[in-house]
Design a protein around this motif. Structure first.
Motif, PDB file in Angstrom:
ATOM      1  N   UNK A  16     -65.136 -27.566  57.958  1.00 35.24           N
ATOM      2  CA  UNK A  16     -65.432 -26.317  57.282  1.00 35.24           C
ATOM      3  C   UNK A  16     -64.362 -25.276  57.581  1.00 35.24           C
ATOM      4  N   UNK A  17     -63.769 -25.320  58.772  1.00 36.86           N
ATOM      5  CA  UNK A  17     -62.799 -24.304  59.161  1.00 36.86           C
ATOM      6  C   UNK A  17     -61.473 -24.969  59.495  1.00 36.86           C
ATOM      7  N   UNK A  18     -60.353 -24.271  59.285  1.00 32.39           N
ATOM      8  CA  UNK A  18     -59.044 -24.866  59.619  1.00 32.39           C
ATOM      9  C   UNK A  18     -58.925 -25.219  61.101  1.00 32.39           C
ATOM     10  N   UNK A  19     -59.537 -24.408  61.966  1.00 36.54           N
ATOM     11  CA  UNK A  19     -59.444 -24.697  63.396  1.00 36.54           C
ATOM     12  C   UNK A  19     -60.108 -26.021  63.729  1.00 36.54           C
ATOM     13  N   UNK A  20     -61.232 -26.293  63.053  1.00 38.58           N
ATOM     14  CA  UNK A  20     -61.911 -27.561  63.291  1.00 38.58           C
ATOM     15  C   UNK A  20     -61.007 -28.728  62.917  1.00 38.58           C
ATOM     16  N   UNK A  21     -60.276 -28.577  61.822  1.00 43.59           N
ATOM     17  CA  UNK A  21     -59.401 -29.661  61.393  1.00 43.59           C
ATOM     18  C   UNK A  21     -58.312 -29.912  62.429  1.00 43.59           C
ATOM     19  N   UNK A  22     -57.762 -28.835  62.978  1.00 40.97           N
ATOM     20  CA  UNK A  22     -56.730 -29.011  64.010  1.00 40.97           C
ATOM     21  C   UNK A  22     -57.313 -29.712  65.227  1.00 40.97           C
ATOM     22  N   UNK A  23     -58.504 -29.274  65.630  1.00 40.14           N
ATOM     23  CA  UNK A  23     -59.128 -29.882  66.805  1.00 40.14           C
ATOM     24  C   UNK A  23     -59.403 -31.356  66.548  1.00 40.14           C
ATOM     25  N   UNK A  24     -59.967 -31.643  65.376  1.00 42.37           N
ATOM     26  CA  UNK A  24     -60.284 -33.038  65.060  1.00 42.37           C
ATOM     27  C   UNK A  24     -59.011 -33.867  65.014  1.00 42.37           C
ATOM     28  N   UNK A  25     -57.943 -33.274  64.495  1.00 46.01           N
ATOM     29  CA  UNK A  25     -56.679 -34.002  64.390  1.00 46.01           C
ATOM     30  C   UNK A  25     -56.164 -34.362  65.779  1.00 46.01           C
ATOM     31  N   UNK A  26     -56.226 -33.410  66.684  1.00 45.94           N
ATOM     32  CA  UNK A  26     -55.717 -33.696  68.022  1.00 45.94           C
ATOM     33  C   UNK A  26     -56.591 -34.751  68.711  1.00 45.94           C
ATOM     34  N   UNK A  27     -57.912 -34.619  68.571  1.00 45.74           N
ATOM     35  CA  UNK A  27     -58.801 -35.600  69.191  1.00 45.74           C
ATOM     36  C   UNK A  27     -58.521 -36.997  68.655  1.00 45.74           C
ATOM     37  N   UNK A  28     -58.347 -37.083  67.325  1.00 44.92           N
ATOM     38  CA  UNK A  28     -58.135 -38.399  66.724  1.00 44.92           C
ATOM     39  C   UNK A  28     -56.803 -38.988  67.171  1.00 44.92           C
ATOM     40  N   UNK A  29     -55.776 -38.132  67.266  1.00 47.47           N
ATOM     41  CA  UNK A  29     -54.471 -38.649  67.684  1.00 47.47           C
ATOM     42  C   UNK A  29     -54.524 -39.167  69.112  1.00 47.47           C
ATOM     43  N   UNK A  30     -55.329 -38.537  69.944  1.00 46.93           N
ATOM     44  CA  UNK A  30     -55.397 -38.949  71.340  1.00 46.93           C
ATOM     45  C   UNK A  30     -56.326 -40.131  71.553  1.00 46.93           C
ATOM     46  N   UNK A  31     -57.219 -40.404  70.606  1.00 44.38           N
ATOM     47  CA  UNK A  31     -58.223 -41.449  70.826  1.00 44.38           C
ATOM     48  C   UNK A  31     -57.550 -42.822  70.803  1.00 44.38           C
ATOM     49  N   UNK A  32     -57.830 -43.642  71.806  1.00 41.45           N
ATOM     50  CA  UNK A  32     -57.140 -44.945  71.838  1.00 41.45           C
ATOM     51  C   UNK A  32     -57.587 -45.880  70.726  1.00 41.45           C
ATOM     52  N   UNK A  33     -58.826 -45.713  70.213  1.00 39.27           N
ATOM     53  CA  UNK A  33     -59.285 -46.650  69.195  1.00 39.27           C
ATOM     54  C   UNK A  33     -58.759 -46.294  67.816  1.00 39.27           C
ATOM     55  N   UNK A  34     -58.087 -45.156  67.733  1.00 44.19           N
ATOM     56  CA  UNK A  34     -57.644 -44.679  66.431  1.00 44.19           C
ATOM     57  C   UNK A  34     -56.150 -44.943  66.287  1.00 44.19           C
ATOM     58  N   UNK A  35     -55.761 -45.666  65.239  1.00 42.78           N
ATOM     59  CA  UNK A  35     -54.370 -46.067  65.095  1.00 42.78           C
ATOM     60  C   UNK A  35     -53.570 -45.150  64.190  1.00 42.78           C
ATOM     61  N   UNK A  36     -54.192 -44.636  63.138  1.00 39.76           N
ATOM     62  CA  UNK A  36     -53.468 -43.801  62.193  1.00 39.76           C
ATOM     63  C   UNK A  36     -54.320 -42.587  61.852  1.00 39.76           C
ATOM     64  N   UNK A  37     -53.681 -41.439  61.839  1.00 46.93           N
ATOM     65  CA  UNK A  37     -54.372 -40.194  61.491  1.00 46.93           C
ATOM     66  C   UNK A  37     -53.581 -39.539  60.366  1.00 46.93           C
ATOM     67  N   UNK A  38     -54.224 -39.352  59.220  1.00 50.36           N
ATOM     68  CA  UNK A  38     -53.618 -38.609  58.126  1.00 50.36           C
ATOM     69  C   UNK A  38     -54.314 -37.257  58.087  1.00 50.36           C
TER      70      UNK A  38
END
Lengths: 273, 488
Positions: free
Chosen positions: A128-150
């Motif tokens: 809903x908010x741009x800040x949430x997207x940034x946070x989610x992006x960083x979490x996903x990039x750091x998550x070991x089970x996640x290989x690609x983040x667009x």
């Protein structure tokens, strides 16, 4: 650019026989301690793109598997996702997830499944908010089970991008930021920046390597998206020769449709005879 | 048989103090309640101010005006003992409660697995201290002797029955937990230690004090068996944690939530379960409840897959707490499981570090905890020709996938527009070239979603490839052009 061909960096790509002096020099210079200006920096965790022409232009021979890539997209619908599908498929076969954050449209599941993606390893995050997207992006990039983040982010804050780049490096993720060409900031921290534009011939995509770790690439790499049949890495696919340009514009346009529909049947018959 | 007793001298204090991580600076005491309340326990800050055990509460308040005071909560103490017993079940299969303030664990069979007595005791002590308690551990071949040693602060373990008599000789009789009248009578006769009672004639002792005293002596010396009721963790998990002072900010509850996560993880491990759904209730102060309109703010916690790791449980609770606004101060946290599923243990890696790749908290859980349950979606295909209904969004990734293998014969774009948009104006400005099609999709007259469309692939003058259709609402070949997707 020592050897005349400014395009492709690595000596192993050059088809030379060992007898020629140039080949002997190239073999001598292939020592890992020697770095030449035309070479790309070694990229340890690279991810084959599935397009040999593009692999040759990218450092390490593929997408950065642990880093951020910036994609400057002139307009939607020119085959930008299809360009990434081989890499996404190989990541999923390595049992890693794919996360799309705040995409501009709705992904079409039957098309993704037909392209060989496993929908159980594919997640879309809506924010809903741009800040949430940034946070989610960083979490996903750091998550070991996640290989690609667009991520389709609205920010151009350099500190934020730097943070995402560190997250992608630490999490060993293939992170891609999709942006418009106008968003190009000053010093970007992503090690790879590509510009995508439609080629004047249909079905082709022109990939401009705007920034890479290595020598600059003057001309765009033309990728034939329909020749994409590399499924398993290691199987070389001969690139399809570029099709000849059409002699005249395709008459089957929407306007022609309209003309046919509005023309009375009798006149159409007369024109046919 | 080798018994380890875990004695908790400050349990009345700890059931409150473990809810907060800054208990050392603020003077805090627990009173007995009732008409003439007395101090039951006080923390170090209160003791330096002169507060003593057994003191009247009014006197303690006069000595330390800023003393935070709570009434003793026997139920909370029982819950804490049960929680510690549940935790010890990860070291042994036989644990037993000794109210009001001790837990017994049989560790003879666990020594080899945990690498010896010293390592086992250190691991147990570390785990209990991490739960906010200060335990006193003692080891003896009989459970009663282990309790006596823990109460008398004997640190070196007694491993053989033969060594019990000399070790127990000087221990006070009171440590056996006998009736106070018996103790008074014996003390009047000059018998204060176990060794002195052993020296007396057994038949005379039994005649004078009943069989209880002699039996207790025999059980302590392991001369007769001392069966203990084994503790079994309850079939459902429900616990509370009272805070030493009301919390005004949800973020400040993170520490207490971590304690609850520890208790829940121990219970899940003891029962071989993983939690799927739980409820965290933030109970408000009683006089605020009428104003708020509800006794507690309840947060529903959901996990994408059965979870058991402390870090996983605590992270999800932290994220939920971080985006919760409290309508009133909170004095108690309550955690209860709503749905659990069997969860087998994970095999350890062959080499050290092999298991480090397993994510602590799945990404989807972390994102959902902060962004909401519907923020992360997966897709599943459905056997329907209409593009809008050929896929569904699901929040359960295990349901995602190609349920019917729906591979359309005609091209499908990778991007779908949320709603088709009319493109009549764009077509009037510049023609779009048709590349493929038409593909007739006509379906849904039976369920109200009637469509009759001719889909085509078209190239825009700018070079993008679009999925467009003519919507024939009235008949054939009479519709307007709409844009429905992009071949990205």
């Amino acid at each position: 650019m020592g050897q005349g061909t400014p395009s492709v960096g690595h000596p192993r790509d050059r088809k030379l026989t060992l007898s020629s002096p140039a080949a002997r020099l190239a073999a001598r210079l292939a020592h890992p301690a020697i770095w030449r200006g035309g070479d790309c920096a070694p990229e340890p965790a690279s991810l084959p793109t599935g397009f040999p022409a593009l692999d040759a232009a990218l450092p390490g021979g593929g997408w950065p598997g642990a880093g951020l890539t910036e994609m400057l997209l002139a307009r939607d619908g020119i085959g930008e996702i299809a360009l990434m599908l081989p890499a996404l498929g190989s990541l999923q076969r390595a049992r890693r997830d794919i996360v799309w954050i705040a995409p501009p449209y709705r992904p079409c599941a039957p098309a993704l499944a037909a392209a060989g993606l496993d929908l159980a390893r594919f997640h879309v995050v809506r924010c809903a908010r741009p800040d949430d997207a940034l946070w989610a992006c960083e979490q996903a990039l750091r998550a070991p089970e996640c290989g690609a983040v667009f991520a389709w982010l609205a920010t151009r804050d350099e500190r934020v991008l730097r943070r995402l780049q560190v997250a992608a490096r630490d999490g060993r993720s293939f992170g891609t930021l999709w942006r418009r060409p106008g968003d190009r900031g000053g010093a970007a921290s992503a090690p790879l920046r590509l510009g995508l534009a439609p080629h004047e011939r249909g079905g082709l995509l022109a990939v401009h390597v705007l920034k890479r770790r290595g020598g600059a690439l003057g001309h765009p790499v033309v990728v034939d998206l329909e020749a994409r049949s590399v499924v398993a890495p290691g199987i070389a696919v001969r690139p399809r020769p570029l099709p000849a340009p059409p002699r005249r514009p395709d008459p089957r346009t929407v306007a022609a449709h309209e003309a046919v529909r509005t023309t009375p049947v009798r006149r159409r018959l007369r024109a046919a005879s | 048989m080798l018994w380890c007793s875990i004695f908790l001298p400050a349990l009345p204090l700890e059931v409150y103090a473990r809810g907060s991580d800054d208990d050392t600076t603020q003077p805090f005491a627990v009173g007995s309640g009732g008409s003439r309340p007395q101090i039951v326990a006080a923390n170090a800050a209160a003791r330096t101010g002169g507060v003593k055990r057994g003191q009247a509460v009014a006197g303690a308040l006069a000595l330390v005006p800023g003393l935070a005071l709570r009434d003793r909560d026997p139920k909370a103490e029982t819950r804490a003992l049960e929680s510690i017993a549940t935790f010890t079940l990860s070291f042994t299969s036989a644990a037993s409660l000794v109210p009001p303030s001790a837990v017994l664990a049989e560790i003879g069979g666990s020594l080899k697995f945990f690498g010896g007595l010293d390592r086992l005791l250190a691991a147990m002590k570390r785990g209990i201290e991490a739960r906010g308690h200060a335990p006193r551990l003692a080891v003896a071949p009989s459970p009663l002797a282990a309790l006596v040693f823990a109460r008398t602060q004997r640190s070196e373990p007694v491993l053989e029955s033969r060594a019990l008599a000399p070790a127990l000789k000087d221990a006070p009789l009171a440590a056996l937990g006998l009736d106070s009248r018996v103790l008074e009578t014996l003390a009047a006769a000059g018998v204060r230690t176990i060794g002195a009672a052993e020296a007396l004639p057994r038949d005379g002792l039994a005649r004078r004090f009943g069989p209880g005293l002699v039996e207790a002596l025999d059980r302590a010396h392991a001369r007769i068996p001392d069966p203990r009721a084994p503790y079994a963790p309850p079939p459902s998990f429900e616990t509370k944690l009272a805070l030493p002072a009301p919390a005004h900010d949800a973020a400040a509850l993170g520490f207490a939530a971590h304690r609850l996560a520890q208790d829940l993880a121990a219970w899940l491990l003891a029962r071989g379960l993983g939690v799927q759904a739980a409820e965290l209730a933030l109970v408000h102060e009683p006089w605020q409840r009428a104003r708020v309109g509800r006794p507690a703010t309840v947060l529903a916690l959901a996990f994408a897959s059965p979870a058991r790791a402390i870090g996983h449980l605590a992270t999800v609770m932290h994220e939920r707490l971080a985006r919760t606004a409290l309508p009133a101060p909170v004095e108690t946290l309550a955690l209860a499981t709503r749905s659990t599923a069997p969860l087998a243990g994970a095999p350890l890696g062959l080499l050290p570090g092999d298991e480090a790749d397993a994510p602590l908290v799945p990404l989807v859980d972390r994102l959902r905890a902060r962004l909401g349950d519907t923020a992360v979606v997966s897709y599943a295909t459905r056997a329907d020709h209409r593009p809008e209904r050929a896929q569904v969004e699901t929040t359960d990734a295990t349901h995602a996938g190609t349920d019917p293998p729906a591979t359309p014969g005609a091209p499908r774009p990778l991007w779908l527009l949320p709603e088709p948009v009319p493109i009549g104006d764009a077509l009037a400005a510049a023609p779009w070239a048709l590349c493929d099609g038409p593909e007739r999709i006509e379906s849904g007259w039976w369920d109200g979603g009637d469509v009759r469309r001719d889909y085509c692939v078209a190239q825009t003058p700018q070079g993008a490839r679009a999925w467009i259709f003519r919507h024939h609402a009235r008949g054939t070949d009479d519709g307007d052009w709409w844009l429905h997707g992009w071949f990205a």
